[in-house]
Design an enzyme around this catalytic site. Structure first.
Site, PDB file in Angstrom:
ATOM      1  N   PRO A  12      54.701  41.855  63.770  1.00 38.49           N
ATOM      2  CA  PRO A  12      53.396  41.180  63.845  1.00 38.49           C
ATOM      3  C   PRO A  12      53.448  39.796  63.196  1.00 38.49           C
ATOM      4  CG  PRO A  12      53.338  42.964  62.238  1.00 38.49           C
ATOM      5  CD  PRO A  12      54.670  43.034  62.912  1.00 38.49           C
ATOM      6  N   GLU A  13      52.635  38.873  63.707  1.00 37.44           N
ATOM      7  CA  GLU A  13      52.558  37.550  63.094  1.00 37.44           C
ATOM      8  C   GLU A  13      51.438  37.537  62.055  1.00 37.44           C
ATOM      9  OE1 GLU A  13      53.377  34.234  65.506  1.00 37.44           O
ATOM     10  OE2 GLU A  13      54.427  35.399  67.024  1.00 37.44           O
ATOM     11  N   LYS A  17      53.311  37.439  56.229  1.00 39.69           N
ATOM     12  CA  LYS A  17      53.369  38.793  56.768  1.00 39.69           C
ATOM     13  C   LYS A  17      53.234  39.855  55.681  1.00 39.69           C
ATOM     14  CE  LYS A  17      55.920  36.822  60.574  1.00 39.69           C
ATOM     15  NZ  LYS A  17      57.159  36.703  61.350  1.00 39.69           N
ATOM     16  N   ARG A  65      65.759  34.983  67.517  1.00 34.71           N
ATOM     17  CA  ARG A  65      64.708  35.390  68.455  1.00 34.71           C
ATOM     18  C   ARG A  65      64.788  34.509  69.692  1.00 34.71           C
ATOM     19  NH1 ARG A  65      60.473  37.795  65.672  1.00 34.71           N
ATOM     20  NH2 ARG A  65      59.651  38.338  67.708  1.00 34.71           N
TER      21      ARG A  65
END
Ligand SMILES: [Zn+2]
Length: 269
Positions: free
Chosen positions: A2-3, A52, A258
């Site tokens: 999750p961001e 985060k 990523r």
């Protein structure tokens, strides 16, 4: 993963349901049982997010430090809480609500000093009132690393993940492979302000939307995006599809572990 907007939204949701109450605190899975016993029946006095990382404050002294990592999940429900499954690391249960945390990378009881140490390790978070974009720019402007990698480095900026980095670079026409030290102060300021705005909207809607009003499906007469991330975006996971602005193919490549997505024609600065 999750961001940051997701974690800030969780901080708000924990607060909405439990702030000022003294919930039952348990660890059905057992890995957090000792700490849960110490907190059980004490008041939740604060909730906070930085990047985060999520912090739940009890009786103004103790903090539960949570990092969801890749697999962590939080689920809220209305009371009465059903019997927990043995995968629940942390459950808060009150008169009207319950919330279960499963599979986090971190769930630890920490002191105020330990919490400060976590903040000190992290870069400024565009969603926090105390964030200083200048602190981030000092790191960016000294670095030969690409701006796309720097935006993902939580020590530089906290809370930005793969979607926001790709989208903010597109919105500013910036080539993701440019070195941090070639980003001008004005470019950084504009990107920071844009990130803060986009991420605040992400907290509100609990999803990431980054297209300007003139590029929505309705405005362009195109079909809406179909993707489990939801939200309308310019480049994220749109490899080989036509750019909403110029029609060229969106490209993808690995960067900072990523997949990066960008439009070579629109992002040439
Ligand atoms: Zn384009």
């Amino acid at each position: 993963m999750p961001e940051g907007h997701t974690i800030h939204r969780l901080a708000q949701d924990y607060a909405a349901r439990f702030l000022g109450t003294a919930p039952r605190v348990t660890s059905p899975q057992g890995k957090f049982s000792d700490a849960a016993a110490l907190l059980d029946g004490t008041a939740l006095t604060a909730t906070e997010a930085h990047g985060k990382h999520l912090f739940l404050g009890f009786r103004d002294a103790d903090w539960v430090h949570i990092h969801l990592g890749l697999f962590g999940k939080v689920g809220f429900g209305d009371a009465p809480a059903p019997p927990p499954t043995d995968t629940v690391r942390l459950r808060l249960a009150g008169g009207t609500s319950y919330v279960d945390l499963r599979g986090p990378t971190t769930c630890a009881l920490i002191t105020d000093a330990e919490k400060r140490a976590v903040h000190d390790r992290l870069g400024p978070d565009p969603l926090r009132a105390d964030a200083d974009p200048g602190t981030a720019y000092r790191r960016v402007s000294r670095s030969r690393t690409t701006i796309a990698a720097l935006l993902m480095d939580q020590k530089v900026v906290a809370g930005v993940g793969n979607v926001y980095r790709a989208e903010v670079l597109f919105r500013h026409g910036i080539d993701p492979y440019r070195a941090g030290r070639d980003i001008t102060p004005a470019e950084w300021e504009a990107m920071w302000a844009d990130l803060a705005g986009l991420m605040r909207e992400g907290v509100r809607n609990n999803r990431i939307d980054t297209v300007r009003p003139e590029h929505t499906p309705e405005a362009m007469g195109r079909p809406p995006r179909v993707d489990d991330h939801g939200g309308e975006v310019y480049v994220y996971r749109r490899a080989n599809l036509p750019c909403h602005l110029c029609g060229d193919e969106i490209r993808t490549a690995g960067l900072a572990a990523r997949n990066l997505f960008w439009c070579p024609r629109c992002q040439n600065r």
